[in-house]
Design a protein around this motif. Structure first.
Motif, PDB file in Angstrom:
ATOM      1  N   GLU A 178       0.835  -1.199   0.000  1.00 36.85           N
ATOM      2  CA  GLU A 178       0.000   0.000   0.000  1.00 36.85           C
ATOM      3  C   GLU A 178       0.874   1.255   0.000  1.00 36.85           C
ATOM      4  O   GLU A 178       1.807   1.394   0.800  1.00 36.85           O
ATOM      5  N   GLY A 179       0.574   2.147  -0.914  1.00 37.22           N
ATOM      6  CA  GLY A 179       1.315   3.404  -1.005  1.00 37.22           C
ATOM      7  C   GLY A 179       2.554   3.339  -1.867  1.00 37.22           C
ATOM      8  O   GLY A 179       3.231   4.360  -2.055  1.00 37.22           O
ATOM      9  N   THR A 180       2.849   2.162  -2.434  1.00 37.86           N
ATOM     10  CA  THR A 180       4.028   2.032  -3.301  1.00 37.86           C
ATOM     11  C   THR A 180       3.697   2.253  -4.771  1.00 37.86           C
ATOM     12  O   THR A 180       4.608   2.400  -5.591  1.00 37.86           O
ATOM     13  N   GLY A 181       2.406   2.193  -5.122  1.00 39.60           N
ATOM     14  CA  GLY A 181       2.007   2.244  -6.522  1.00 39.60           C
ATOM     15  C   GLY A 181       1.900   0.882  -7.164  1.00 39.60           C
ATOM     16  O   GLY A 181       1.487   0.778  -8.323  1.00 39.60           O
ATOM     17  N   VAL A 182       2.253  -0.181  -6.433  1.00 41.60           N
ATOM     18  CA  VAL A 182       2.172  -1.549  -6.950  1.00 41.60           C
ATOM     19  C   VAL A 182       0.904  -2.200  -6.397  1.00 41.60           C
ATOM     20  O   VAL A 182       0.657  -2.158  -5.189  1.00 41.60           O
ATOM     21  N   ARG A 183       0.120  -2.805  -7.288  1.00 36.48           N
ATOM     22  CA  ARG A 183      -1.157  -3.410  -6.901  1.00 36.48           C
ATOM     23  C   ARG A 183      -1.031  -4.938  -6.880  1.00 36.48           C
ATOM     24  O   ARG A 183      -0.457  -5.535  -7.781  1.00 36.48           O
ATOM     25  N   SER A 184      -1.585  -5.529  -5.833  1.00 38.48           N
ATOM     26  CA  SER A 184      -1.624  -6.987  -5.710  1.00 38.48           C
ATOM     27  C   SER A 184      -3.069  -7.433  -5.820  1.00 38.48           C
ATOM     28  O   SER A 184      -3.912  -7.028  -5.024  1.00 38.48           O
ATOM     29  N   SER A 185      -3.356  -8.256  -6.824  1.00 34.45           N
ATOM     30  CA  SER A 185      -4.718  -8.711  -7.077  1.00 34.45           C
ATOM     31  C   SER A 185      -4.783 -10.229  -7.085  1.00 34.45           C
ATOM     32  O   SER A 185      -3.810 -10.910  -7.426  1.00 34.45           O
ATOM     33  N   ILE A 186      -5.951 -10.749  -6.723  1.00 38.07           N
ATOM     34  CA  ILE A 186      -6.209 -12.182  -6.759  1.00 38.07           C
ATOM     35  C   ILE A 186      -7.357 -12.438  -7.717  1.00 38.07           C
ATOM     36  O   ILE A 186      -8.411 -11.799  -7.612  1.00 38.07           O
ATOM     37  N   VAL A 187      -7.149 -13.334  -8.670  1.00 39.34           N
ATOM     38  CA  VAL A 187      -8.230 -13.822  -9.520  1.00 39.34           C
ATOM     39  C   VAL A 187      -8.545 -15.242  -9.061  1.00 39.34           C
ATOM     40  O   VAL A 187      -7.662 -16.100  -9.055  1.00 39.34           O
ATOM     41  N   ARG A 188      -9.780 -15.458  -8.677  1.00 39.93           N
ATOM     42  CA  ARG A 188     -10.207 -16.726  -8.072  1.00 39.93           C
ATOM     43  C   ARG A 188     -11.142 -17.469  -9.027  1.00 39.93           C
ATOM     44  O   ARG A 188     -12.338 -17.196  -9.083  1.00 39.93           O
ATOM     45  N   PRO A 189     -10.600 -18.418  -9.797  1.00 38.55           N
ATOM     46  CA  PRO A 189     -11.469 -19.174 -10.704  1.00 38.55           C
ATOM     47  C   PRO A 189     -12.319 -20.197  -9.972  1.00 38.55           C
ATOM     48  O   PRO A 189     -11.883 -20.808  -8.989  1.00 38.55           O
ATOM     49  N   GLY A 190     -13.529 -20.391 -10.485  1.00 40.34           N
ATOM     50  CA  GLY A 190     -14.309 -21.558 -10.146  1.00 40.34           C
ATOM     51  C   GLY A 190     -13.902 -22.695 -11.075  1.00 40.34           C
ATOM     52  O   GLY A 190     -12.823 -22.660 -11.686  1.00 40.34           O
ATOM     53  N   PRO A 191     -14.732 -23.730 -11.216  1.00 41.58           N
ATOM     54  CA  PRO A 191     -14.378 -24.872 -12.075  1.00 41.58           C
ATOM     55  C   PRO A 191     -14.051 -24.416 -13.499  1.00 41.58           C
ATOM     56  O   PRO A 191     -14.856 -23.768 -14.152  1.00 41.58           O
ATOM     57  N   THR A 192     -12.846 -24.754 -13.941  1.00 35.89           N
ATOM     58  CA  THR A 192     -12.353 -24.282 -15.233  1.00 35.89           C
ATOM     59  C   THR A 192     -11.798 -25.458 -16.027  1.00 35.89           C
ATOM     60  O   THR A 192     -11.071 -26.296 -15.482  1.00 35.89           O
ATOM     61  N   GLN A 193     -12.131 -25.508 -17.309  1.00 30.51           N
ATOM     62  CA  GLN A 193     -11.647 -26.565 -18.182  1.00 30.51           C
ATOM     63  C   GLN A 193     -10.233 -26.231 -18.636  1.00 30.51           C
ATOM     64  O   GLN A 193     -10.024 -25.365 -19.475  1.00 30.51           O
ATOM     65  N   THR A 194      -9.242 -26.875 -18.030  1.00 35.03           N
ATOM     66  CA  THR A 194      -7.852 -26.712 -18.435  1.00 35.03           C
ATOM     67  C   THR A 194      -7.203 -28.086 -18.460  1.00 35.03           C
ATOM     68  O   THR A 194      -7.832 -29.095 -18.139  1.00 35.03           O
ATOM     69  N   SER A 195      -5.937 -28.120 -18.794  1.00 35.91           N
ATOM     70  CA  SER A 195      -5.220 -29.408 -18.833  1.00 35.91           C
ATOM     71  C   SER A 195      -4.831 -29.889 -17.443  1.00 35.91           C
ATOM     72  O   SER A 195      -4.470 -31.054 -17.279  1.00 35.91           O
ATOM     73  N   MET A 196      -4.903 -29.011 -16.439  1.00 34.09           N
ATOM     74  CA  MET A 196      -4.491 -29.413 -15.101  1.00 34.09           C
ATOM     75  C   MET A 196      -5.444 -30.465 -14.540  1.00 34.09           C
ATOM     76  O   MET A 196      -6.658 -30.261 -14.478  1.00 34.09           O
ATOM     77  N   GLY A 197      -4.908 -31.576 -14.162  1.00 33.00           N
ATOM     78  CA  GLY A 197      -5.714 -32.659 -13.614  1.00 33.00           C
ATOM     79  C   GLY A 197      -6.295 -33.593 -14.641  1.00 33.00           C
ATOM     80  O   GLY A 197      -6.899 -34.610 -14.289  1.00 33.00           O
ATOM     81  N   MET A 198      -6.094 -33.265 -15.936  1.00 36.62           N
ATOM     82  CA  MET A 198      -6.679 -34.096 -16.984  1.00 36.62           C
ATOM     83  C   MET A 198      -5.944 -35.422 -17.162  1.00 36.62           C
ATOM     84  O   MET A 198      -6.420 -36.309 -17.855  1.00 36.62           O
ATOM     85  N   ASP A 199      -4.764 -35.547 -16.523  1.00 35.85           N
ATOM     86  CA  ASP A 199      -4.002 -36.784 -16.654  1.00 35.85           C
ATOM     87  C   ASP A 199      -4.266 -37.766 -15.516  1.00 35.85           C
ATOM     88  O   ASP A 199      -3.628 -38.815 -15.440  1.00 35.85           O
ATOM     89  N   MET A 200      -5.219 -37.437 -14.644  1.00 35.35           N
ATOM     90  CA  MET A 200      -5.462 -38.349 -13.525  1.00 35.35           C
ATOM     91  C   MET A 200      -6.164 -39.612 -14.003  1.00 35.35           C
ATOM     92  O   MET A 200      -6.905 -39.606 -14.992  1.00 35.35           O
ATOM     93  N   SER A 201      -5.906 -40.678 -13.309  1.00 37.01           N
ATOM     94  CA  SER A 201      -6.461 -41.974 -13.692  1.00 37.01           C
ATOM     95  C   SER A 201      -7.931 -42.064 -13.298  1.00 37.01           C
ATOM     96  O   SER A 201      -8.425 -41.309 -12.454  1.00 37.01           O
ATOM     97  N   ALA A 202      -8.623 -43.011 -13.916  1.00 35.00           N
ATOM     98  CA  ALA A 202     -10.028 -43.250 -13.570  1.00 35.00           C
ATOM     99  C   ALA A 202     -10.155 -43.670 -12.118  1.00 35.00           C
ATOM    100  O   ALA A 202     -11.154 -43.348 -11.455  1.00 35.00           O
ATOM    101  N   GLU A 203      -9.135 -44.380 -11.603  1.00 40.19           N
ATOM    102  CA  GLU A 203      -9.162 -44.813 -10.211  1.00 40.19           C
ATOM    103  C   GLU A 203      -9.139 -43.638  -9.247  1.00 40.19           C
ATOM    104  O   GLU A 203      -9.709 -43.693  -8.152  1.00 40.19           O
ATOM    105  N   ASP A 204      -8.483 -42.528  -9.659  1.00 38.57           N
ATOM    106  CA  ASP A 204      -8.461 -41.314  -8.836  1.00 38.57           C
ATOM    107  C   ASP A 204      -9.688 -40.441  -9.093  1.00 38.57           C
ATOM    108  O   ASP A 204     -10.276 -39.880  -8.162  1.00 38.57           O
TER     109      ASP A 204
END
Length: 264
Positions: A178-204
């Protein structure tokens, strides 16, 4: 008279996890706005392919290998990217992967590795770049969080803890910057279709989805697109100086209900 100087028209942006999903979509969205983009990930061949496509479309892009779990890799990537494109004005921390399982059944080394890539990896980036932003008295840091912070999912391994740490770090940075001119932001996704987790097995995947449904985390089948999260990131960083988007949560809109007609 304005309280702050406006953003520069050209704002070099560093994106980790840029080889797929949210990182790729964010790089393309920022490049489309005219900002040079530095694409980094362990899959540097994919980053190079995406950067070439951005250049073919008239954008400015640099790509190189980036392992956010390795401080030397972070330092080398930032140095090479800034030599090619100029000082970093925007950092988007999106590197991550997913290993699912019950906490008490997970190998502690796997659990710690998840914390390293999501949380410590983000800190390595900001430690390398943000001090220079503070000296220039401007800049944007965007951390990709997750709605699991507000509603942890079972069988998500270290992901819940890692993202909770990322968001806590982002809130702490907001106070410290705060007061430096630099902003810190958080973007919080809900369920999103990406490649992350797409390699998990059916057993998982099977038990995980069953538990998610049992705990009420599967109200409808629609997922966000990576471009939806990229749009949220661009909203944060293009907000005029003097306004600070601190937290933006994005959820997939549910499918439309079937219309029913009433008989007269």
């Amino acid at each position: 008279m304005p309280r702050f100087d406006p953003h520069p028209q050209r704002r070099p942006a560093l994106i980790s996890g840029a080889s797929s999903g949210i990182g790729t979509a964010t790089a393309r969205a920022l490049a489309a706005l005219g900002h040079p983009v530095m694409l980094g990930a362990r899959r540097d061949d994919e980053c190079a392919r995406i950067a070439e496509k951005i250049r073919d479309e008239g954008g400015e892009a640099f790509a190189a290998r980036l392992d956010v779990t390795d401080t030397q890799s972070v330092d080398e990537f930032v140095a090479r990217g800034e030599e090619a494109l100029g000082p970093t004005e925007i950092v988007v921390s999106g590197a991550g992967d997913l290993r699912v399982g019950r906490i008490h059944e997970m190998d502690p080394a796997v659990f710690a590795a998840q914390l390293d890539v999501h949380l410590s990896g983000a800190q390595r980036l900001v430690a390398r770049v943000v001090p220079h932003m503070v000296r220039r008295r401007r800049g944007d840091v965007v951390l990709i969080g997750s709605d699991v912070v507000a509603a942890p999912r079972p069988r998500s391994g270290a992901y819940n803890a890692a993202k909770a740490g990322v968001e806590a770090m982002g809130h702490q940075m907001r106070m410290e910057l705060e007061g430096t001119g630099v902003r810190s932001s958080i973007v919080r996704p809900g369920p999103t279709q990406t490649s992350m987790g797409m390699d998990m097995s059916a057993e998982d995947a099977g038990p995980l989805l069953e538990d998610w449904m049992r705990w009420g985390f599967a109200r409808h089948p629609y997922f966000l697109r990576a471009s939806d999260i990229a749009a949220a990131v661009t909203t944060c960083v293009t907000s005029p100086r003097g306004a600070h988007v601190t937290l933006m949560e994005v959820q997939p809109e549910a499918p439309l209900h079937e219309q029913t007609t009433k008989e007269n």
